[in-house]
Motif scaffolding. Sequence first.
Motif, PDB file in Angstrom:
ATOM      1  N   PRO A  17      26.479 128.808  79.329  1.00  0.00           N
ATOM      2  CA  PRO A  17      27.299 129.097  78.142  1.00  0.00           C
ATOM      3  C   PRO A  17      26.943 128.255  76.928  1.00  0.00           C
ATOM      4  O   PRO A  17      27.148 128.691  75.797  1.00  0.00           O
ATOM      5  N   HIS A  18      26.420 127.050  77.127  1.00  0.00           N
ATOM      6  CA  HIS A  18      26.053 126.229  75.983  1.00  0.00           C
ATOM      7  C   HIS A  18      24.928 126.857  75.171  1.00  0.00           C
ATOM      8  O   HIS A  18      24.812 126.635  73.969  1.00  0.00           O
ATOM      9  N   ASN A  19      24.080 127.625  75.834  1.00  0.00           N
ATOM     10  CA  ASN A  19      22.980 128.269  75.122  1.00  0.00           C
ATOM     11  C   ASN A  19      23.494 129.237  74.062  1.00  0.00           C
ATOM     12  O   ASN A  19      23.008 129.256  72.932  1.00  0.00           O
ATOM     13  N   GLN A  20      24.485 130.049  74.428  1.00  0.00           N
ATOM     14  CA  GLN A  20      25.013 131.005  73.470  1.00  0.00           C
ATOM     15  C   GLN A  20      25.787 130.297  72.375  1.00  0.00           C
ATOM     16  O   GLN A  20      25.741 130.696  71.205  1.00  0.00           O
ATOM     17  N   ARG A  21      26.520 129.237  72.731  1.00  0.00           N
ATOM     18  CA  ARG A  21      27.245 128.478  71.707  1.00  0.00           C
ATOM     19  C   ARG A  21      26.281 127.881  70.696  1.00  0.00           C
ATOM     20  O   ARG A  21      26.520 127.902  69.495  1.00  0.00           O
ATOM     21  N   LEU A  22      25.167 127.324  71.203  1.00  0.00           N
ATOM     22  CA  LEU A  22      24.176 126.762  70.300  1.00  0.00           C
ATOM     23  C   LEU A  22      23.552 127.857  69.445  1.00  0.00           C
ATOM     24  O   LEU A  22      23.318 127.673  68.246  1.00  0.00           O
ATOM     25  N   ALA A  23      23.300 129.017  70.048  1.00  0.00           N
ATOM     26  CA  ALA A  23      22.744 130.136  69.286  1.00  0.00           C
ATOM     27  C   ALA A  23      23.684 130.525  68.138  1.00  0.00           C
ATOM     28  O   ALA A  23      23.241 130.778  67.013  1.00  0.00           O
ATOM     29  N   ASP A  24      24.991 130.559  68.410  1.00  0.00           N
ATOM     30  CA  ASP A  24      25.956 130.889  67.363  1.00  0.00           C
ATOM     31  C   ASP A  24      25.922 129.843  66.247  1.00  0.00           C
ATOM     32  O   ASP A  24      25.979 130.184  65.058  1.00  0.00           O
ATOM     33  N   GLU A  25      25.831 128.556  66.622  1.00  0.00           N
ATOM     34  CA  GLU A  25      25.803 127.500  65.606  1.00  0.00           C
ATOM     35  C   GLU A  25      24.513 127.557  64.790  1.00  0.00           C
ATOM     36  O   GLU A  25      24.515 127.268  63.590  1.00  0.00           O
ATOM     37  N   ILE A  26      23.420 127.944  65.418  1.00  0.00           N
ATOM     38  CA  ILE A  26      22.160 128.104  64.678  1.00  0.00           C
ATOM     39  C   ILE A  26      22.323 129.165  63.604  1.00  0.00           C
ATOM     40  O   ILE A  26      21.882 129.006  62.464  1.00  0.00           O
ATOM     41  N   LEU A  53      18.251 125.195  58.271  1.00  0.00           N
ATOM     42  CA  LEU A  53      17.110 125.233  59.179  1.00  0.00           C
ATOM     43  C   LEU A  53      15.931 125.987  58.560  1.00  0.00           C
ATOM     44  O   LEU A  53      14.774 125.620  58.787  1.00  0.00           O
ATOM     45  N   VAL A  54      16.225 127.030  57.790  1.00  0.00           N
ATOM     46  CA  VAL A  54      15.152 127.819  57.172  1.00  0.00           C
ATOM     47  C   VAL A  54      14.810 127.174  55.832  1.00  0.00           C
ATOM     48  O   VAL A  54      15.188 127.650  54.760  1.00  0.00           O
ATOM     49  N   THR A  55      14.125 126.060  55.896  1.00  0.00           N
ATOM     50  CA  THR A  55      13.750 125.338  54.682  1.00  0.00           C
ATOM     51  C   THR A  55      12.503 124.506  54.937  1.00  0.00           C
ATOM     52  O   THR A  55      12.263 124.053  56.059  1.00  0.00           O
ATOM     53  N   LYS A  56      11.740 124.324  53.869  1.00  0.00           N
ATOM     54  CA  LYS A  56      10.590 123.422  53.910  1.00  0.00           C
ATOM     55  C   LYS A  56      10.883 122.120  53.169  1.00  0.00           C
ATOM     56  O   LYS A  56      10.021 121.242  53.111  1.00  0.00           O
ATOM     57  N   GLN A  57      12.081 122.016  52.611  1.00  0.00           N
ATOM     58  CA  GLN A  57      12.451 120.821  51.872  1.00  0.00           C
ATOM     59  C   GLN A  57      13.011 119.765  52.824  1.00  0.00           C
ATOM     60  O   GLN A  57      14.029 119.966  53.475  1.00  0.00           O
ATOM     61  N   PHE A  58      12.343 118.640  52.874  1.00  0.00           N
ATOM     62  CA  PHE A  58      12.700 117.556  53.766  1.00  0.00           C
ATOM     63  C   PHE A  58      14.170 117.180  53.643  1.00  0.00           C
ATOM     64  O   PHE A  58      14.864 116.988  54.649  1.00  0.00           O
ATOM     65  N   ASP A  59      14.687 117.087  52.428  1.00  0.00           N
ATOM     66  CA  ASP A  59      16.051 116.622  52.211  1.00  0.00           C
ATOM     67  C   ASP A  59      17.096 117.712  52.393  1.00  0.00           C
ATOM     68  O   ASP A  59      18.288 117.434  52.285  1.00  0.00           O
ATOM     69  N   ASP A  60      16.678 118.938  52.648  1.00  0.00           N
ATOM     70  CA  ASP A  60      17.633 120.025  52.849  1.00  0.00           C
ATOM     71  C   ASP A  60      17.838 120.377  54.316  1.00  0.00           C
ATOM     72  O   ASP A  60      18.705 121.199  54.639  1.00  0.00           O
ATOM     73  N   VAL A  61      17.040 119.800  55.214  1.00  0.00           N
ATOM     74  CA  VAL A  61      17.180 120.107  56.638  1.00  0.00           C
ATOM     75  C   VAL A  61      18.531 119.589  57.121  1.00  0.00           C
ATOM     76  O   VAL A  61      18.869 118.419  56.926  1.00  0.00           O
ATOM     77  N   ARG A  62      19.322 120.453  57.736  1.00  0.00           N
ATOM     78  CA  ARG A  62      20.651 120.047  58.179  1.00  0.00           C
ATOM     79  C   ARG A  62      21.151 120.953  59.296  1.00  0.00           C
ATOM     80  O   ARG A  62      20.727 122.106  59.436  1.00  0.00           O
ATOM     81  N   PHE A  63      22.064 120.409  60.092  1.00  0.00           N
ATOM     82  CA  PHE A  63      22.704 121.155  61.175  1.00  0.00           C
ATOM     83  C   PHE A  63      24.062 120.520  61.422  1.00  0.00           C
ATOM     84  O   PHE A  63      24.147 119.356  61.825  1.00  0.00           O
ATOM     85  N   VAL A  64      25.146 121.252  61.136  1.00  0.00           N
ATOM     86  CA  VAL A  64      26.506 120.720  61.254  1.00  0.00           C
ATOM     87  C   VAL A  64      27.322 121.634  62.164  1.00  0.00           C
ATOM     88  O   VAL A  64      27.825 122.668  61.716  1.00  0.00           O
ATOM     89  N   PRO A  65      27.465 121.299  63.448  1.00  0.00           N
ATOM     90  CA  PRO A  65      28.259 122.134  64.356  1.00  0.00           C
ATOM     91  C   PRO A  65      29.711 122.215  63.909  1.00  0.00           C
ATOM     92  O   PRO A  65      30.227 121.322  63.235  1.00  0.00           O
ATOM     93  N   SER A  66      30.389 123.273  64.326  1.00  0.00           N
ATOM     94  CA  SER A  66      31.762 123.506  63.876  1.00  0.00           C
ATOM     95  C   SER A  66      32.792 122.743  64.694  1.00  0.00           C
ATOM     96  O   SER A  66      33.963 122.676  64.294  1.00  0.00           O
ATOM     97  N   ASP A  67      32.420 122.192  65.864  1.00  0.00           N
ATOM     98  CA  ASP A  67      33.355 121.398  66.649  1.00  0.00           C
ATOM     99  C   ASP A  67      32.569 120.411  67.510  1.00  0.00           C
ATOM    100  O   ASP A  67      31.346 120.312  67.400  1.00  0.00           O
TER     101      ASP A  67
END
Length: 569
Positions: A370-379, A386-400
Amino acid sequence: MSRQRIRTAGLGIGMLVGMVTSTTAVADGSCGESALLAQRNATRNAQASYSAAARHAEMRGLAALDPGELNSSLPGMRVASAQDHAPVPIDADRSLFIRDRALLSAFSFNELMAALAQSTGDQTLSGLNLFQDWWLTSLPPKPDKDPAIGCNDKLINGIDYSCPASGGQGTLAEVSSLDGGTDAPVQIMALVNRGDLWSFETDSADCGEYRVIAGVNNDTGQFPAIESGLYLFSFEAVLRRGDNGPGFCKAVQKLWASFSTLADTEDFRSLLRKFYLEQNGLSQDGRLVAPSHATASFTFGPIMASKNLGLDGEAPELGQIRTNAKFTSSNGSWFFREYRFRNLPGTGQRLLPVGLAATPVKLSGDPGHPHNQRLADEIGRNSDGLVTKQFDDVRFVPSDRCLDAGEDIANDRSGIRSIMQKYFSGQSPNPAVQALAKLANSDLTVRDLANNLDFTTCVGCHNTTGKWQLNHLVAPYADFETPGKIGEAWDRPLSFHFARFDIEPGTISDRYAIAHQLENVFLPKRKHLMRFVLENDPLPKCPDLRDSGETPVPGCSVDGSGEIRIFQD
C-alpha cells in the motif's frame, strides 16, 4: 504563501528508510510516532501528528520563499539601490557555521546534556541518564524501564526498523560518563546559525533554528563501551519568538553578524555559551545583556531545552535531533534517524524516535504494497517540484506523516535507485515509478525524475547523490547555468555528513573540515539571506546588480521582466 520551495540545504539532514515488507495499517493519528508510545499511552491525542511542523527541517522559513515572497515577507521594506549601503561583513565560519575548536570549547557536550535534562523539570534526571535512555531506544525495551523506551522491528508507520537485541547504536547507552574534556567520548563539532529557517508559515512564531553538531569518533575503538564507528548528532533547537515583539529575529541575526568581527577570546566563548545554555536579554542592536538590563528589548533562552526540540504539546511543535551513524554491525552503511522529546506520564520527558519528517519510505519494489500507491499519489501532487531542471526548485512535500520513514540506511542496495533498476530490467512495475514515468518528457527522463525525488531527501542530498545524479540540474548563479557544473561542486556519494572529524588542511586554527557543497553552494546562500534580513531592504533587479558587478543567486533573471530578485555579494 503561494508555494513552498525546498532548499535541500545544510547540515541537518533529511532522511529515508530500508526495505518495506510489512502491510500493517497505521492510523493517521499515530503516523510518524513510536508504536511503543502508542501502546503505552493509548489515550494520547496525536491530533494530526506534527500538524504545525509536517515538513522536514530544511523546507520552511526564508530559505523556502520565492524571490517575490522574500521581498514581501518583512514589513516596511523599501527598494534599495546597489550602492545604498555598505555590505554587512559576514564571515561564514563565525556567523553561520562555527567550527574552530578554540570556539567550540565554549561548552562541553556534558554541559549540553545537563542543560537539556534540567529543562525537563525533573530534578532527579541527569544529563548522562537522559543520554543513556535516549540510546536505549535503539534496543528492545528493558523490563526496568518505561516500556516506550525501546524499539521493535516495525516501530514507525509499520515499516522495517532496525532493532537488534544488542550492539549498534544501543551501545551508546553503555557510556558511563560524558565528562573528560578533550578526552570525553562526545565532542562538540559545530555551532550553526539557521536563521534562514525563520518561519513565516507559523506567523513568525520562531526565528529559525540554532543547532549544535556533536559526534563520537570511535573508528579505532578507543571507547570500548561503544561499538566501533562514527556517530553524529545534530541538535536542531527552534528559537521561539514567545512574547517578543517585532525586531527580535533581526536582533538575533545582528548578534550573530557581530561574531564575524570578534577574536577567538574567552569573551566570544562566553557569548556562545550564554546564547545556547542560558536565559538572556537582547538589545535592539543585537547585544546580549542580562534579562533585567535596561537595554533588554527582548528575552529568550535557554535555547537548548526540551520544548525547543519537538516536545509534544508545544505549539507549534518544532525542533528535532537528527542523527547519522556508521558502525561495525551496519556493514559500512550510514543510518539516519530523528528524535523528539516526548512526555511519558510517570517517567517524565525523554527522547524517542519519530518519523523522518517529509521523507518518504524507500520501497522494496513490491507492487502490491500500500505504501507504493500512497507514494505514487504524493508524486502526482508534487509534480511541479519534481519536473524541473532548476536546482533550487526541486521539492517534495507529503501531505501527512504516514509515509515518513522510521530510518534511512544509505547504501546502494536500497531506495529509489534499486526500484529503478527493477523497473528497467523489466520486473513488475512499481506504482511509484509508474507515476514518475507519467511525468517524464523530452527534457527529463524517468531516471532524472527519480534522482530529483531522491535528492529531496536528506540521505539523497547528503549521502547517495553524486555528480552523475545532478548532471541534469542547473542554477542561475556562479557557473551553474551549465549542466554538470553543480555536480562538480559536490563531494563523492556517501561522503557529506553533518560535519567532519578531520581537521581542514591549511587552516591556522584547528577547524573541522566541511563538505564542498556546504562551503560552495549552501553557505553562500545562507549568507545572502542573513544579509537580506540585516539590511531590511529588498534587493534591486538583476540588470541593476549585473551593472554593479555582483553575482546573482537562485531565482535571478536577466530578461528584464521587472521582478524583484535576490543576489549574493
